[in-house]
Every structure is written in C-alpha cells, then in structure tokens.
Design an enzyme around this catalytic site. Sequence first.
Site, PDB file in Angstrom:
ATOM      1  CG  ASP A 167      23.200  -2.671 -53.811  1.00  0.00           C
ATOM      2  OD1 ASP A 167      23.235  -1.837 -52.890  1.00  0.00           O
ATOM      3  OD2 ASP A 167      23.158  -3.905 -53.610  1.00  0.00           O
TER       4      ASP A 167
ATOM      5  CD  GLU B   1      23.364   1.383 -50.255  1.00  0.00           C
ATOM      6  OE1 GLU B   1      22.756   0.504 -50.873  1.00  0.00           O
ATOM      7  OE2 GLU B   1      23.911   1.189 -49.152  1.00  0.00           O
TER       8      GLU B   1
ATOM      9  CG  ASP C 146      23.615  -7.933 -54.404  1.00  0.00           C
ATOM     10  OD1 ASP C 146      24.280  -7.396 -53.518  1.00  0.00           O
ATOM     11  OD2 ASP C 146      23.301  -9.145 -54.372  1.00  0.00           O
TER      12      ASP C 146
END
Lengths: 193, 193
Positions: A7, A68, A141
Amino acid sequence: MIICGVDPGLTRCGVGVIEARASRQLSFVHVDVVRSDPEQSQDLRLLTIYNGLAEKIDQFSPDVVSIERVFAQANRNTVLGTAQAAGLAMLAAAQRGIPVALHTPTEVKLAVTGNGQAEKIQVERMVARILRLDRLPKPADAADALAQAMCHALRPSGALQGGEREQHLTQAQRQWAQAQHSNRRRGSVQRDM
Amino acid sequence: MIICGVDPGLTRCGVGVIEARASRQLSFVHVDVVRSDPEQSQDLRLLTIYNGLAEKIDQFSPDVVSIERVFAQANRNTVLGTAQAAGLAMLAAAQRGIPVALHTPTEVKLAVTGNGQAEKIQVERMVARILRLDRLPKPADAADALAQAMCHALRPSGALQGGEREQHLTQAQRQWAQAQHSNRRRGSVQRDM
C-alpha cells in the site's frame, strides 16, 4: 506462492506478505509499515522508503509484488508521493526479477469483501477473518497491504495465471534481472567479509 | 561545481551536465536523453530509467542534482510517470550522498531568459548562447535538462549557497550515504574481478 502486497505512501508504506496455496487457502506471513520522517527532505524520504521495501522483499523473496494502482485523480496533496512510493516498489521488484501486479482499490475491495464499494472496516474484518488473525490489522496501511496481496490471490483470474493487468517479464528479462540481483548480493557478501 | 539537471519523464528523461565556475561562467559538459520503451511494463520502464540516470550520475559525479519540481495539477496523462521518474532521480542522488535541488519550470525560464513565461524556443536559444553551443540542443528534453542545471547555477541565491528550496543532507546523513555508495562501488569492482 508468496505474495507481497504494497500500500504505497511516502509517509507510511504498508507491506503485507501472505502465502497462497493451490487450494486457495491464504496464510498470514508478515505485515509491517515502512515509514519516513515528514521533516526530512523528499530525496531522503524516498531513500528510506526504498531501503525499507527492498529489505522486506529480500527477507521474504515473494513470487510476485502486488501494488496499489495509483490514479492522477486521487488526492492532489498526496498523489505524487504515493505514485513515487509505488514507483520505488516497482523498481525494487524489477531489480530482483520479481513480477509486478497492479490492482486498484476497487478491485481489492471486490476481491476481499465481494463489494467494490466496501467500507474500510469491512475490508479490515475480512482480512482478519480470511487470514485467521486474532485482531484487526493496524494501522490502515497494514490492512490495505494485506488486502492488496489477498486481492492478487483471490481475483477471478486466479493466483497463478497472469491477468491482463499483470505485468510479466520475458524469460530473458527475468534472467537478466535475477543475474544482476545475485551479482549485487554477491557484492554485498564480499563487503561483509 | 558540476551540476546535473534532470528533466524527468517516463518515456524520455533529459539529463544535462554543466560546470559552473566561481565567476558564474557556465560550460557545457554533457547532454543525453534516457529513454524507456512504452511497450514495456511500467516496472521495467522504471528500471530502465533508474539505471540510465544512475549511470549518468556515476559517470559525471555531480556536486548537486537539480530536478524539475513536479506538480499534481500538471498533465494528468503523464504526471504520475513524470513524478515517478523524478523520484528515481532523487533516489539515485540520495543513494550516492549527492544533494538534490528542485526548481519549477517557471524558475528555470526566469533564471535562463529573465522571463518566467518565456517560450520554449527562447529557452533553447539562451541555453545554446550561454553554453556557447553551435546549435540548439535537441530534443526538447535535452534542452530542458540543461536549462534546469543552468537554473541552479544562475538562480538569485547563487550556485553555491543552499536556498530555501534546496534539500541538504546533514553531515552525518551525507557521510552515511557516501559510505554506502562507496561500499557498493567496491562490491561492483570485486564482481568485475
């Protein structure tokens, strides 16, 4: 198959590692957040994030790094740092000959909860349930990084087949990158002697 | 003082190297464009750009790397790749303990032509004139990289003093980064033996 989910972020970069068996059973391996000091200059922050990510990748030798996918229309204040952190994760994987996959937040929510618009807490609960964790992964996160890794394993096209969005190296590219990396590692062993 | 200017981009990344004397006389040293293949996956493109930038920095050992400051409101189609390329340039510099400076396109135009709204051709002409080049530097990325380096030398606060926007390492950070880098270089020499 070991999957490392990332992330990306310049201040906090989540790293979640899971193991996906052929039976589609997923196991928790590791989760952590690589942080950089917002008081530092941007180049040193990027160096800190890169070193932290590279260390995790070397520690767990994942078969794929799932990151991501960042869009330009995301939060203007943070999108550039997020894109740069994602770029560093891609660089660290490519330097080691490890394939990179990119999944959007909607794809991650859909794969983990069955709902592409799921709330954060729903995602966290499903991450904890599927990975049989005693508590919700924190901070956000960390949960997002695990969810990103899980998405790669659970997505419709399956964990082991390359999807349209997956970015594969050719055989020659992979061998070249792996040779480069093992050269670097040999260099580092020699330095320690 | 050797200054390496970088016009960041994922497809074409301009690199311009100049020497700035105490008399503020600027000399041309090198200009090139590092390219990546748009047909390749993003991780491999980032690896190509990073390797190209790192090679240039190692070749010319600049005292500072001056990079275009990227804004989120720039062209949405390319801004993320541009930010990532800028991030790789910062990483390559930070890994070698070299200070990084960031200058906006407006600052560059102002420093080189005296007009922050100057046209591209004006900037190219002034770059060629100040550096005493026989012809205009091409492509545009090459001219922009030289202009970025010149901006760092010609900006009002002077080439050798750190400005508010310049990002300096502490003494300890620099020593650490330099030690890391010279370790890496030793490693690479051993590998070649």
